[in-house]
Write a protein that holds these residues in place. Sequence first.
Motif, PDB file in Angstrom:
ATOM      1  N   GLU A 100       0.826  -1.209   0.000  1.00 24.39           N
ATOM      2  CA  GLU A 100       0.000   0.000   0.000  1.00 24.39           C
ATOM      3  C   GLU A 100       0.858   1.255   0.000  1.00 24.39           C
ATOM      4  O   GLU A 100       0.546   2.243  -0.681  1.00 24.39           O
ATOM      5  N   CYS A 101       1.950   1.240   0.741  1.00 18.33           N
ATOM      6  CA  CYS A 101       2.874   2.387   0.730  1.00 18.33           C
ATOM      7  C   CYS A 101       3.487   2.577  -0.654  1.00 18.33           C
ATOM      8  O   CYS A 101       3.603   3.711  -1.148  1.00 18.33           O
ATOM      9  N   LEU A 102       3.875   1.481  -1.303  1.00 15.96           N
ATOM     10  CA  LEU A 102       4.448   1.563  -2.651  1.00 15.96           C
ATOM     11  C   LEU A 102       3.416   2.062  -3.659  1.00 15.96           C
ATOM     12  O   LEU A 102       3.750   2.793  -4.596  1.00 15.96           O
ATOM     13  N   ARG A 103       2.162   1.676  -3.476  1.00 16.99           N
ATOM     14  CA  ARG A 103       1.109   2.143  -4.393  1.00 16.99           C
ATOM     15  C   ARG A 103       0.994   3.649  -4.391  1.00 16.99           C
ATOM     16  O   ARG A 103       0.893   4.284  -5.447  1.00 16.99           O
ATOM     17  N   VAL A 104       1.026   4.238  -3.207  1.00 15.67           N
ATOM     18  CA  VAL A 104       0.836   5.688  -3.073  1.00 15.67           C
ATOM     19  C   VAL A 104       2.109   6.466  -3.431  1.00 15.67           C
ATOM     20  O   VAL A 104       2.038   7.591  -3.929  1.00 15.67           O
ATOM     21  N   ALA A 105       3.262   5.873  -3.201  1.00 17.61           N
ATOM     22  CA  ALA A 105       4.528   6.575  -3.445  1.00 17.61           C
ATOM     23  C   ALA A 105       4.776   6.784  -4.939  1.00 17.61           C
ATOM     24  O   ALA A 105       4.471   5.922  -5.764  1.00 17.61           O
ATOM     25  N   VAL A 149      15.794  -2.440  -3.168  1.00 18.56           N
ATOM     26  CA  VAL A 149      16.295  -2.009  -1.866  1.00 18.56           C
ATOM     27  C   VAL A 149      17.516  -1.131  -2.067  1.00 18.56           C
ATOM     28  O   VAL A 149      18.559  -1.581  -2.546  1.00 18.56           O
ATOM     29  N   LEU A 150      17.392   0.149  -1.724  1.00 22.66           N
ATOM     30  CA  LEU A 150      18.486   1.101  -1.856  1.00 22.66           C
ATOM     31  C   LEU A 150      19.374   1.117  -0.617  1.00 22.66           C
ATOM     32  O   LEU A 150      20.578   1.384  -0.706  1.00 22.66           O
ATOM     33  N   GLU A 151      18.760   0.845   0.528  1.00 23.75           N
ATOM     34  CA  GLU A 151      19.519   0.879   1.774  1.00 23.75           C
ATOM     35  C   GLU A 151      18.778   0.058   2.825  1.00 23.75           C
ATOM     36  O   GLU A 151      17.556   0.114   2.917  1.00 23.75           O
ATOM     37  N   LEU A 178      13.285   1.997  -0.100  1.00 27.27           N
ATOM     38  CA  LEU A 178      12.843   1.247  -1.274  1.00 27.27           C
ATOM     39  C   LEU A 178      12.572   2.182  -2.445  1.00 27.27           C
ATOM     40  O   LEU A 178      11.888   3.200  -2.285  1.00 27.27           O
ATOM     41  N   ALA A 179      13.107   1.847  -3.603  1.00 26.86           N
ATOM     42  CA  ALA A 179      12.747   2.550  -4.829  1.00 26.86           C
ATOM     43  C   ALA A 179      11.537   1.861  -5.430  1.00 26.86           C
ATOM     44  O   ALA A 179      11.489   0.628  -5.529  1.00 26.86           O
ATOM     45  N   LYS A 180      10.554   2.639  -5.795  1.00 25.84           N
ATOM     46  CA  LYS A 180       9.336   2.065  -6.342  1.00 25.84           C
ATOM     47  C   LYS A 180       9.594   1.462  -7.722  1.00 25.84           C
ATOM     48  O   LYS A 180      10.285   2.059  -8.536  1.00 25.84           O
TER      49      LYS A 180
END
Length: 309
Positions: free
Chosen positions: A179-184, A226-228, A247-249
Amino acid sequence: MKTNLDQLRTLIVGMRKAYARGENAMAFARSRLADDIGSEGGNALSATLIAYDLQTGDYTQIARSDPKLLHILCNQASQCIKTVLPKGGSILEVGVGEATTLAGVVQLLGEDIGSAYGFDISWSRVDEGGKWLIESGQKAELFVGDLFNIPLIDSSIDVVYSSHSLEPNGGREEEAIAECLRVARHAVVLIEPAYELANAEARARMDSHGYVRGLREAAERLGATVLEHRLLEHASNQLNPSGVLILAKPHSTLFCVDDFSIWRCPLTGSRLTPNDDVFYAAEVGIAYPILRGIPLLREEYAVVASKCE
């Protein structure tokens, strides 16, 4: 067997009385829910909300008692966010609580952000957060919402971040991250219990509380890059060490939307528009009320109001 409304009434009255006596409100709720077969689900969620709501003011009290630690934690969070935030971009804190972290992050990022948002499941905590923002001299738009059904359209916020708000949702890690990735639009920054990076004592405590684990693996299953991923230096509780997962989307979205078109009806997915004392989805004739300036954007608050427009 009691009806759901009977159970809910018992929880609301009983938990408030238990809290007033200085007892553990959730312990009261667990005992009542265990007595009633089939009382999980909605009433269990309601018990969590009631307990959380009753504790309103705790975080601002802690913030006032130790402003130095608050500044350290906010600075730590803002530095993580800054690595993936485009100049003048927007941020959203999920599970904003009383906005003690959000206010500090907004102040520290300064001109690096264009707009800031935050939501929580508890109206009382969001209301307290609005007061804290005013006291801190910072601005952000706060609303009531659900972590698993955020009332914002896809790719509407540059950076979505959390500060120990995914924490109690062990077993639902993938749902929350999705859900966080959807909005980002660009990235998600999760500052959460670092289960995999913690020692045995801290892990045992996290297990006992049902905290999240395996966040990195869940994100990778969803296709995020995963960036970090590392343990952070500072935490408010050494038995609950904080880690950061940036996280990069997948397929980062570069287009921009104006602030008046980012809202989404949590019940139908239709566009919502602020309209005086409501948020209104004209396509489906559903309105969501605004209580003391705070939009109530959970599906439970939907009002069928075809003529509201």
